[in-house]
Design a protein around this motif. Structure first.
Motif, PDB file in Angstrom:
ATOM      1  N   THR B   6      20.339  18.638  59.449  1.00  0.00           N
ATOM      2  CA  THR B   6      19.892  17.440  59.984  1.00  0.00           C
ATOM      3  C   THR B   6      18.416  17.493  59.952  1.00  0.00           C
ATOM      4  O   THR B   6      18.053  15.941  60.451  1.00  0.00           O
ATOM      5  N   ASP B   7      17.959  18.404  60.499  1.00  0.00           N
ATOM      6  CA  ASP B   7      16.766  18.671  60.993  1.00  0.00           C
ATOM      7  C   ASP B   7      15.919  17.817  59.233  1.00  0.00           C
ATOM      8  O   ASP B   7      14.567  16.604  60.113  1.00  0.00           O
ATOM      9  N   THR B   8      15.995  18.284  58.716  1.00  0.00           N
ATOM     10  CA  THR B   8      15.161  17.062  57.001  1.00  0.00           C
ATOM     11  C   THR B   8      15.622  15.581  57.488  1.00  0.00           C
ATOM     12  O   THR B   8      14.578  15.284  57.507  1.00  0.00           O
ATOM     13  N   ARG B   9      16.752  15.557  57.695  1.00  0.00           N
ATOM     14  CA  ARG B   9      16.723  13.862  58.116  1.00  0.00           C
ATOM     15  C   ARG B   9      16.281  13.320  59.440  1.00  0.00           C
ATOM     16  O   ARG B   9      15.176  12.270  59.819  1.00  0.00           O
ATOM     17  N   ALA B  10      15.788  14.450  60.501  1.00  0.00           N
ATOM     18  CA  ALA B  10      15.007  14.043  61.297  1.00  0.00           C
ATOM     19  C   ALA B  10      13.640  14.768  61.383  1.00  0.00           C
ATOM     20  O   ALA B  10      13.084  12.932  62.024  1.00  0.00           O
ATOM     21  N   GLU B  11      12.691  14.842  60.768  1.00  0.00           N
ATOM     22  CA  GLU B  11      12.122  14.357  60.397  1.00  0.00           C
ATOM     23  C   GLU B  11      11.576  13.335  59.519  1.00  0.00           C
ATOM     24  O   GLU B  11      10.148  12.727  59.349  1.00  0.00           O
ATOM     25  N   ILE B  12      12.378  13.146  58.849  1.00  0.00           N
ATOM     26  CA  ILE B  12      12.045  11.321  57.596  1.00  0.00           C
ATOM     27  C   ILE B  12      11.917  10.372  58.556  1.00  0.00           C
ATOM     28  O   ILE B  12      10.651  10.014  58.596  1.00  0.00           O
ATOM     29  N   ARG B  13      12.880  10.682  59.565  1.00  0.00           N
ATOM     30  CA  ARG B  13      12.406   9.519  60.824  1.00  0.00           C
ATOM     31  C   ARG B  13      11.613   9.899  61.685  1.00  0.00           C
ATOM     32  O   ARG B  13      10.759   8.477  62.075  1.00  0.00           O
ATOM     33  N   GLU B  14      11.283  10.476  62.062  1.00  0.00           N
ATOM     34  CA  GLU B  14       9.734  11.301  62.617  1.00  0.00           C
ATOM     35  C   GLU B  14       8.547  10.103  61.918  1.00  0.00           C
ATOM     36  O   GLU B  14       7.976   9.554  62.585  1.00  0.00           O
ATOM     37  N   THR B  15       8.581  10.754  60.304  1.00  0.00           N
ATOM     38  CA  THR B  15       7.472  10.886  59.819  1.00  0.00           C
ATOM     39  C   THR B  15       6.728   9.059  59.194  1.00  0.00           C
ATOM     40  O   THR B  15       6.264   8.408  59.748  1.00  0.00           O
ATOM     41  N   ALA B  16       8.654   8.354  59.440  1.00  0.00           N
ATOM     42  CA  ALA B  16       8.538   7.246  58.980  1.00  0.00           C
ATOM     43  C   ALA B  16       8.444   6.327  60.585  1.00  0.00           C
ATOM     44  O   ALA B  16       7.708   4.854  59.944  1.00  0.00           O
ATOM     45  N   LEU B  17       8.491   6.420  61.320  1.00  0.00           N
ATOM     46  CA  LEU B  17       8.970   6.486  62.977  1.00  0.00           C
ATOM     47  C   LEU B  17       7.307   5.612  63.053  1.00  0.00           C
ATOM     48  O   LEU B  17       6.177   4.271  63.142  1.00  0.00           O
ATOM     49  N   GLU B  18       6.472   6.976  62.665  1.00  0.00           N
ATOM     50  CA  GLU B  18       5.504   6.510  63.059  1.00  0.00           C
ATOM     51  C   GLU B  18       4.265   6.144  62.455  1.00  0.00           C
ATOM     52  O   GLU B  18       3.819   4.935  62.423  1.00  0.00           O
ATOM     53  N   LEU B  19       4.796   5.522  60.374  1.00  0.00           N
ATOM     54  CA  LEU B  19       4.248   5.483  59.396  1.00  0.00           C
ATOM     55  C   LEU B  19       4.629   3.680  59.564  1.00  0.00           C
ATOM     56  O   LEU B  19       3.704   2.638  59.421  1.00  0.00           O
ATOM     57  N   PHE B  20       5.653   3.357  59.685  1.00  0.00           N
ATOM     58  CA  PHE B  20       6.168   2.138  60.686  1.00  0.00           C
ATOM     59  C   PHE B  20       5.690   1.452  61.920  1.00  0.00           C
ATOM     60  O   PHE B  20       5.406   0.471  62.094  1.00  0.00           O
ATOM     61  N   ALA B  21       5.039   1.812  63.081  1.00  0.00           N
ATOM     62  CA  ALA B  21       4.466   2.138  64.004  1.00  0.00           C
ATOM     63  C   ALA B  21       2.893   1.435  63.226  1.00  0.00           C
ATOM     64  O   ALA B  21       2.542   0.650  64.503  1.00  0.00           O
ATOM     65  N   LYS B  22       1.984   2.208  62.838  1.00  0.00           N
ATOM     66  CA  LYS B  22       0.951   2.480  62.219  1.00  0.00           C
ATOM     67  C   LYS B  22       0.990   1.004  61.163  1.00  0.00           C
ATOM     68  O   LYS B  22       0.165  -0.164  61.252  1.00  0.00           O
ATOM     69  N   LYS B  23       1.746   0.827  60.130  1.00  0.00           N
ATOM     70  CA  LYS B  23       1.680   0.029  59.021  1.00  0.00           C
ATOM     71  C   LYS B  23       3.014  -0.871  59.250  1.00  0.00           C
ATOM     72  O   LYS B  23       2.374  -2.236  58.567  1.00  0.00           O
ATOM     73  N   GLY B  24       4.050  -1.306  60.197  1.00  0.00           N
ATOM     74  CA  GLY B  24       5.038  -2.092  60.042  1.00  0.00           C
ATOM     75  C   GLY B  24       5.570  -1.587  58.724  1.00  0.00           C
ATOM     76  O   GLY B  24       5.263  -1.424  58.009  1.00  0.00           O
ATOM     77  N   TYR B  25       6.999  -2.187  58.737  1.00  0.00           N
ATOM     78  CA  TYR B  25       8.258  -1.403  57.731  1.00  0.00           C
ATOM     79  C   TYR B  25       7.542  -1.798  56.918  1.00  0.00           C
ATOM     80  O   TYR B  25       7.777  -0.584  55.535  1.00  0.00           O
TER      81      TYR B  25
END
Lengths: 189, 189
Positions: B6-25
């Motif tokens: 589950t750790d990796t899943r969470a890390e993916i979500r975190e990284t993705a959120l940063e990028l989505f917030a910065k550049k859009g989905y």
DNA sequence: GTCTATACACGGATAGAC
DNA sequence: GTCTATCCGTGTATAGAC
């Protein structure tokens, strides 16, 4: 006869606008736009140098209109807050479909350069028109509320054709502008 | 030890959120997300079945929170309009970053199925909480203004950390909630 | 001046090796 | 759980037909 030249460009913009409004900018492929017109993808590249260029061309009238609207308000010596809010609302309604598409895909517009800064600039200048050159933090916060809400209302009104929401006698524009004025803690002037 | 799963899943979500917030989905590629984690694109597909699936997973907590918030308000027998608006504002603030990313790319969320309908559903239920079961068209219009504006204000507040906008003593939340109440033509109760 | 044919790189997605 | 290899669609670009 160069009649068909600008015609095609306009047709492309129309078809593109429909699709952008329906599915968003990024989700719309150039192939779809081309098929909708019975031409090929590459033909689009004769008329527009890129997808972004097409979008920029579509957005320009709205940008010019907004710029003009704000400037005219600034030059009007005794413009009331109500006038300013009405003008902003009307502007949103004039470009309803595009406005919706734009707001729905802000991310894509970031690439487009000055669109988002421009929107912020309008907000800022409206703020100064309403509250003077040095607004308090409270006034800034209320302006976000009022202008953001007005924008939503304008988009919704444009979507639904303007009818529906207020019923027979009601005038949606004044209802919502007066609501914004109350939010800003200003008299209905 | 299945700890790392589950750790990796969470890390993916975190990284993705940063990028989505910065550049859009849509503008964020899976390759970028993968590179940010030191893995390959294909590895992501072990954890999430699709890019949309990743987004859905990120959005779920917000959806659940919103659903819970509205339901709790409905079950509260003497909930005031002020309470409702405060709860809505707080909800927006709790999920600020994601909320921003979501609103900035509504188009992409259309594909995601029930997110947009859900947001509309909340609006509708808030409307009924505030104005009763049969709101007038005028009240509907004002609700669009107030709730839309409140949403903008919440996003802006989350962005800027909550400071800045109101200055030392001011409480942004009550400023903006009271503004919304005025817009709705309701007493500050 | 207007469009077609064609090629390329990058994005999401899958199959299968390790 | 992660990688390589591969597929198809899309934005981009150019060469050339008419």
């Amino acid at each position: 006869m160069p009649r068909r030249r600008t015609d095609t460009r306009a047709e492309i913009r129309e078809t593109a606008l429909e699709l952008f409004a329906k599915k968003g900018y990024t989700a719309t492929s150039l192939r779809e736009i081309a098929e909708g017109l019975g031409i090929t993808k590459a033909a689009l590249y004769y008329h527009f140098r890129s997808k972004q260029d097409l979008l920029a061309d579509m957005v320009r009238p709205m940008l010019d209109d907004g710029e003009r609207t704000v400037r005219e308000l600034e030059e009007e010596p005794d413009a009331t807050a109500r006038r300013a809010l009405e003008a902003f609302y009307d502007m949103g309604r004039r470009h309803g479909t595009l406005f919706r598409a734009v707001v729905a895909d802000t991310a894509a517009l970031g690439d487009l350069g000055d669109v988002v800064p421009r929107l912020f600039d309008w907000r800022e200048r409206l703020l100064r028109l309403i509250f003077g050159s040095d607004p308090t933090p409270r006034q800034r916060a209320l302006a976000v509320l009022a202008i953001g809400g007005l924008q939503d209302a304008a988009i919704m009104a444009a979507d639904d054709g303007g009818g529906g929401l207020t019923g027979d006698g009601g005038d949606l524009r004044s209802v919502v502008v007066e609501g914004a004025l109350r939010a800003l803690d200003l008299p209905a002037s």
